[in-house]
Design a protein around this motif. Structure first.
Motif, short mmCIF file in Angstrom:
data_model
loop_
_atom_site.label_atom_id
_atom_site.label_comp_id
_atom_site.label_asym_id
_atom_site.label_seq_id
_atom_site.Cartn_x
_atom_site.Cartn_y
_atom_site.Cartn_z
N ALA A 134 0.83 -1.20 0.00
CA ALA A 134 0.00 0.00 0.00
C ALA A 134 0.87 1.26 0.00
O ALA A 134 1.95 1.28 0.59
CB ALA A 134 -0.92 0.00 1.22
N VAL A 135 0.39 2.31 -0.66
CA VAL A 135 1.13 3.57 -0.77
C VAL A 135 0.23 4.73 -0.34
O VAL A 135 -0.90 4.86 -0.81
CB VAL A 135 1.61 3.82 -2.22
N ASP A 136 0.73 5.57 0.57
CA ASP A 136 0.03 6.78 1.00
C ASP A 136 0.39 7.90 0.03
O ASP A 136 1.55 8.29 -0.07
CB ASP A 136 0.44 7.14 2.42
N LEU A 137 -0.60 8.42 -0.68
CA LEU A 137 -0.34 9.47 -1.67
C LEU A 137 0.04 10.79 -1.03
O LEU A 137 0.41 11.74 -1.73
CB LEU A 137 -1.56 9.65 -2.57
N GLY A 138 -0.03 10.88 0.29
CA GLY A 138 0.36 12.11 0.96
C GLY A 138 1.83 12.46 0.78
O GLY A 138 2.23 13.59 1.04
N GLY A 139 2.63 11.52 0.34
CA GLY A 139 4.05 11.78 0.11
C GLY A 139 4.36 12.22 -1.30
O GLY A 139 5.53 12.30 -1.69
N TRP A 140 3.30 12.56 -2.09
CA TRP A 140 3.49 12.87 -3.50
C TRP A 140 2.76 14.15 -3.89
O TRP A 140 1.82 14.57 -3.23
CB TRP A 140 2.97 11.71 -4.36
N SER A 141 3.22 14.78 -4.97
CA SER A 141 2.59 15.99 -5.50
C SER A 141 2.37 15.84 -7.00
O SER A 141 3.07 15.08 -7.67
CB SER A 141 3.47 17.22 -5.25
N VAL A 142 1.39 16.59 -7.52
CA VAL A 142 1.11 16.62 -8.95
C VAL A 142 1.64 17.93 -9.53
O VAL A 142 1.32 19.01 -9.03
CB VAL A 142 -0.41 16.51 -9.22
N VAL A 143 2.47 17.83 -10.57
CA VAL A 143 3.00 19.02 -11.24
C VAL A 143 1.92 19.57 -12.17
O VAL A 143 1.36 18.84 -12.99
CB VAL A 143 4.27 18.69 -12.05
N THR A 144 1.63 20.87 -12.03
CA THR A 144 0.61 21.49 -12.88
C THR A 144 1.21 22.40 -13.94
O THR A 144 0.51 22.80 -14.87
CB THR A 144 -0.39 22.29 -12.03
#
Length: 225
Positions: A134-144
């Motif tokens: 499982a991966v917590d997406l809180g450690g990631w960002s989306v480049v806009t």
């Protein structure tokens, strides 16, 4: 220290990359249609380090990394290089799970970005966890916007079990187990990504900690809607 960048243009296969013959590079996966950047600490002293890129049960390529006294990259093919194909999307949903506290290396994570859609008031895409944990997406960002280095952090607590997907929306909304909203202004939400543009023609999900990212280049032509 260097960053290994592997681009998978296949529409069907996941690439596996690992160090061989004593090269201490932990195995990592590159899902179809994505680009991965993984840091590699090159040992001191002149030596050749071997990295294998392969499709499980299919073709493979050996890359020789030469360090010391200058550097050069030479690749030789064992059974043929994986073929480049047009990217395509896909998603699935399975129950949630708790993140694996021992899975701390970026090389262990495999996220698949796909299913880009253009709506009247927003754009959206899916992120699927292809890791074995499982991966917590809180450690990631989306480049806009790559030109201005703008990015939006994904919310902590949205945990994807292996094989689970979440849909990311550029518009304003309430986050849930299946949908994440970037809450961009209405005049921007439908125009964040533009296929073919050098700075907005791809979707990139970037690690907030250890260097690494996943990239999905938007296919040419009208997106799904």
């Amino acid at each position: 220290k260097l960053d290994l960048v592997v681009k998978n243009e296949s529409s069907n296969d996941t690439y596996e990359v690992e160090g061989i013959d004593g090269t201490e590079l932990e195995e990592f996966a590159v899902p179809r249609g994505t680009t991965r950047s993984v840091p590699y600490a090159v040992p001191s002293g002149a030596a050749t380090h071997k990295v294998k890129c392969y499709v499980p049960g299919g073709p493979s390529t050996i890359i020789d990394l030469t360090a010391g006294g200058g550097s050069s990259d030479a690749a030789r093919t064992e059974t043929g290089s994986p073929e480049a194909e047009e990217t395509e999307g896909g998603s699935s949903v399975v129950p949630h799970a708790d993140p694996d506290p021992e899975a701390t290396s970026i090389a262990e994570v495999a996220l698949d970005i796909a299913d880009f859609r253009q709506g009247a008031d927003e754009q959206s895409f899916t992120i699927t966890n292809q890791s074995g944990f499982a991966v917590d997406l809180g450690g990631w960002s989306v480049v806009t916007n790559a030109a201005t280095a703008q990015r939006v952090g994904l919310p902590a607590g949205v945990v994807l079990a292996p094989g689970q997907s979440v849909t990311v929306h550029t518009s304003v909304g309430a986050n849930s187990a299946t949908d994440i909203y970037l809450n961009l202004p209405p005049d921007l939400a439908a125009h964040v990504y533009t296929p073919g543009d050098a700075n907005t023609g791809f979707i990139e999900v970037v690690s907030n900690g250890e260097p690494g990212f996943f990239r999905y280049v938007l296919p040419a032509g009208p997106p799904g809607g």
